[in-house]
Design an enzyme around this catalytic site. Structure first.
Site, PDB file in Angstrom:
ATOM      1  N   ALA A 118      28.499  16.748 -32.597  1.00  0.00           N
ATOM      2  CA  ALA A 118      27.979  15.489 -32.044  1.00  0.00           C
ATOM      3  C   ALA A 118      28.803  14.279 -32.471  1.00  0.00           C
ATOM      4  CB  ALA A 118      26.528  15.298 -32.482  1.00  0.00           C
ATOM      5  N   ALA A 146      22.348  15.424 -40.044  1.00  0.00           N
ATOM      6  CA  ALA A 146      22.614  15.509 -41.481  1.00  0.00           C
ATOM      7  C   ALA A 146      23.790  16.456 -41.620  1.00  0.00           C
ATOM      8  CB  ALA A 146      21.404  16.043 -42.230  1.00  0.00           C
ATOM      9  N   TYR A 241      20.061   9.289 -55.408  1.00  0.00           N
ATOM     10  CA  TYR A 241      19.815   9.151 -53.971  1.00  0.00           C
ATOM     11  C   TYR A 241      19.994   7.704 -53.495  1.00  0.00           C
ATOM     12  CZ  TYR A 241      18.516  10.177 -49.297  1.00  0.00           C
ATOM     13  OH  TYR A 241      18.597  10.304 -47.928  1.00  0.00           O
TER      14      TYR A 241
HETATM   15  P1  NAD Z   1      18.511  19.307 -41.255  1.00  0.00           P
HETATM   16  O1  NAD Z   1      19.604  19.869 -42.087  1.00  0.00           O
HETATM   17  O2  NAD Z   1      17.226  20.016 -41.210  1.00  0.00           O
HETATM   18  O3  NAD Z   1      19.015  19.122 -39.739  1.00  0.00           O
HETATM   19  C1  NAD Z   1      20.251  18.549 -39.429  1.00  0.00           C
HETATM   20  C2  NAD Z   1      20.503  18.605 -37.935  1.00  0.00           C
HETATM   21  O4  NAD Z   1      21.790  18.021 -37.692  1.00  0.00           O
HETATM   22  C3  NAD Z   1      20.539  20.018 -37.346  1.00  0.00           C
HETATM   23  O5  NAD Z   1      19.944  19.990 -36.070  1.00  0.00           O
HETATM   24  C4  NAD Z   1      22.041  20.289 -37.177  1.00  0.00           C
HETATM   25  O6  NAD Z   1      22.376  21.190 -36.118  1.00  0.00           O
HETATM   26  C5  NAD Z   1      22.516  18.898 -36.845  1.00  0.00           C
HETATM   27  N1  NAD Z   1      23.937  18.700 -37.095  1.00  0.00           N
HETATM   28  C6  NAD Z   1      24.586  18.646 -38.274  1.00  0.00           C
HETATM   29  N2  NAD Z   1      25.899  18.390 -38.071  1.00  0.00           N
HETATM   30  C7  NAD Z   1      26.063  18.280 -36.733  1.00  0.00           C
HETATM   31  C8  NAD Z   1      27.163  18.010 -35.889  1.00  0.00           C
HETATM   32  N3  NAD Z   1      28.383  17.781 -36.372  1.00  0.00           N
HETATM   33  N4  NAD Z   1      26.954  17.970 -34.542  1.00  0.00           N
HETATM   34  C9  NAD Z   1      25.728  18.196 -34.016  1.00  0.00           C
HETATM   35  N5  NAD Z   1      24.645  18.438 -34.765  1.00  0.00           N
HETATM   36  C10 NAD Z   1      24.820  18.486 -36.102  1.00  0.00           C
HETATM   37  O7  NAD Z   1      18.353  17.791 -41.752  1.00  0.00           O
HETATM   38  P2  NAD Z   1      17.073  16.825 -41.967  1.00  0.00           P
HETATM   39  O8  NAD Z   1      16.651  16.920 -43.375  1.00  0.00           O
HETATM   40  O9  NAD Z   1      16.087  16.984 -40.874  1.00  0.00           O
HETATM   41  O10 NAD Z   1      17.806  15.405 -41.829  1.00  0.00           O
HETATM   42  C11 NAD Z   1      17.823  14.645 -40.620  1.00  0.00           C
HETATM   43  C12 NAD Z   1      17.737  13.182 -40.986  1.00  0.00           C
HETATM   44  O11 NAD Z   1      16.477  12.939 -41.647  1.00  0.00           O
HETATM   45  C13 NAD Z   1      18.828  12.719 -41.964  1.00  0.00           C
HETATM   46  O12 NAD Z   1      19.231  11.421 -41.624  1.00  0.00           O
HETATM   47  C14 NAD Z   1      18.094  12.708 -43.291  1.00  0.00           C
HETATM   48  O13 NAD Z   1      18.663  11.823 -44.230  1.00  0.00           O
HETATM   49  C15 NAD Z   1      16.721  12.218 -42.839  1.00  0.00           C
HETATM   50  N6  NAD Z   1      15.621  12.439 -43.805  1.00  0.00           N
HETATM   51  C16 NAD Z   1      15.407  13.668 -44.352  1.00  0.00           C
HETATM   52  C17 NAD Z   1      14.404  13.820 -45.304  1.00  0.00           C
HETATM   53  C18 NAD Z   1      14.123  15.154 -45.949  1.00  0.00           C
HETATM   54  O14 NAD Z   1      13.447  15.188 -46.981  1.00  0.00           O
HETATM   55  N7  NAD Z   1      14.592  16.240 -45.401  1.00  0.00           N
HETATM   56  C19 NAD Z   1      13.595  12.717 -45.667  1.00  0.00           C
HETATM   57  C20 NAD Z   1      13.816  11.497 -45.051  1.00  0.00           C
HETATM   58  C21 NAD Z   1      14.847  11.366 -44.122  1.00  0.00           C
END
Ligand code: NAD
Length: 401
Positions: A118, A146, A241
């Site tokens: 992406a 992420a 963090y």
């Molecule tokens: P995750 O690892 O579960 O999912 C990441 C997603 O990104 C997947 O769908 C993956 O396929 C996609 N992805 C990664 N690299 C890619 C690329 N180059 N091209 C296309 N797709 C790609 O991550 P998550 O924990 O759901 O994190 C998503 C967001 O939520 C981040 O910004 C994270 O900081 C934020 N967030 C997470 C938490 C937590 O505790 N997990 C808390 C608050 C905010």
């Protein structure tokens, strides 16, 4: 096409296999949560066309499911996942999306997925072509990537992020996910290059690139809204963090939202927001030092006081109360939506703090919910899911129908 028995292969925060049936069962549970609540179902109003980038896991998967099954939106999804081939299992995210596609098709709903990087211009161009051909203008854009690295499409340079403090060396305690032992951890501070690279990967630059590309293609609908996800968290994890390299990237993401929102409001009457979400077990969060131990304690405290939520409950609430049809986002002093409100309540944090001071490898399973942490981690890849017989050979090649 081959049926094989698929077992988990886990080292630390990496799992290199995934189980299609287990992933499908997880997605079904999320669909049930997103579909509950009656009046939102099948309305198809207000959300219209939704683009989710990072749609296959964690918060992005929950966003895809909520938009599709909770609001009847038409969804274009973008993710980087690996299909199963021959006897080799695909990635968990692939099987998640395969089940989302299957269930959507069965219910006459529309989802299309683009698999690829992406961060790259060709994938953005492919998404734009799909929108022009089969969707039309976008009403809501969720950005939930992420990733540990990003190749800048303009310079061709690949930037790698680091999870380090900024300023003094940081010393704390963390959990070794292989041995289940709590151990001290010392992380040396990041240098300027490492900070800049982490901002390049996880800051707002790519989100803005997507929005600009969609705007140039005249694909932003009146009232267009976009949301990216952020995290703040407790004092315990602040140094690694929020005040660390990843926090610098989140500061950049949040500043990008404020700047973009002004332009989007003027041009379309919509806006850009960051939603600060709760700490949850995902592939991305498991990789951050100290955070899994904090999350295990947080789960215990929030489950005991009845405020625990998973990704799907968080995102259903985000849409229902903040960014769904007819809602005006309620923001904090820095302009952020806060669905981490229950995590950040003072009594919750005080209880977590107290446990943090006394937790040891010996009392780990009593004073924290590390058991759920481990189980949820395996569940991300379709393992340890109730009702699945893991001794039965399963087809690894599952298409996105
Ligand atoms: P995750 O690892 O579960 O999912 C990441 C997603 O990104 C997947 O769908 C993956 O396929 C996609 N992805 C990664 N690299 C890619 C690329 N180059 N091209 C296309 N797709 C790609 O991550 P998550 O924990 O759901 O994190 C998503 C967001 O939520 C981040 O910004 C994270 O900081 C934020 N967030 C997470 C938490 C937590 O505790 N997990 C808390 C608050 C905010």
């Amino acid at each position: 096409m081959a049926k094989v028995v698929i077992n988990p292969r886990i080292r630390g925060f990496i799992c290199t296999t995934a189980h299609p049936g287990g992933c499908a069962a997880n997605v079904q549970k999320q669909i049930a949560v997103a579909t509950a609540g009656g009046s939102r179902n099948e309305q198809g109003k207000g959300l219209g066309n939704v683009l989710v980038v990072g749609s296959s896991a964690g918060y992005g998967l929950a966003s895809t499911i909520t938009a599709l099954f909770g609001y009847g939106a038409k969804v274009l999804s973008v993710a980087f996942e690996r299909p199963g081939t021959g006897e080799k299992a695909g990635s968990g995210g692939w099987y998640n999306l395969a089940e989302v596609h299957r269930a959507a098709k069965a219910q006459g709903k529309t989802i299309e997925t683009i698999i690829g990087d992406a961060f790259s211009a060709p994938i953005t161009a492919q998404a734009i072509a799909a929108l022009q051909a089969r969707f039309g203008k976008i009403d809501t854009f969720i950005y939930s990537l992420a990733s540990p690295k990003r190749t800048d499409p303009v310079t061709g340079i690949t930037h790698s992020s680091v999870l380090k403090p900024i300023g003094p060396t940081y010393t704390s305690q963390t959990i070794d996910l292989d041995t289940d032992q709590i151990k001290p951890i010392t992380i040396a501070p990041a240098n300027e290059d490492e900070i800049a690279n982490t901002v390049k990967v996880m800051g707002g630059e790519d989100w803005e690139r997507w929005i600009k590309a969609l705007a140039e293609a005249e694909l932003l609908a009146p009232g267009f809204r976009t949301v990216a996800y952020s995290y703040i968290g407790p004092q315990i994890t602040y140094a690694v963090y929020r005040k660390g390299t990843i926090g610098a990237a989140k500061d950049h993401l949040e500043a990008t939202a404020l700047r973009l929102s002004r332009d989007l409001k003027a041009a379309f009457g919509g806006g850009a927001w960051v939603s600060v979400n709760k700490a949850l077990v995902t592939q991305a969060s498991s990789a951050i030092p100290v955070v899994p131990l904090y999350t295990s304690i947080l789960y215990k405290v929030m489950k005991e006081n009845g405020t625990h939520e998973g990704t799907i409950e968080q995102i259903v609430r985000l849409f229902a109360e903040q960014i769904g049809p007819g809602k005006t986002p309620q923001v904090d002093e820095a302009g952020r939506i806060r669905i981490d409100d229950r995590e950040m309540r003072a009594p919750v944090q005080a209880a977590v703090d107290q446990i943090w001071q006394t937790i040891t490898s010996e009392n780990l399973l009593d004073v924290s919910d590390y058991k759920s942490f481990k189980q949820e981690f395996r569940t991300l890849f379709g393992f340890e899911v109730a009702g699945i017989d893991y001794t039965v050979p399963t087809e690894v090649e599952v298409p996105l129908v």
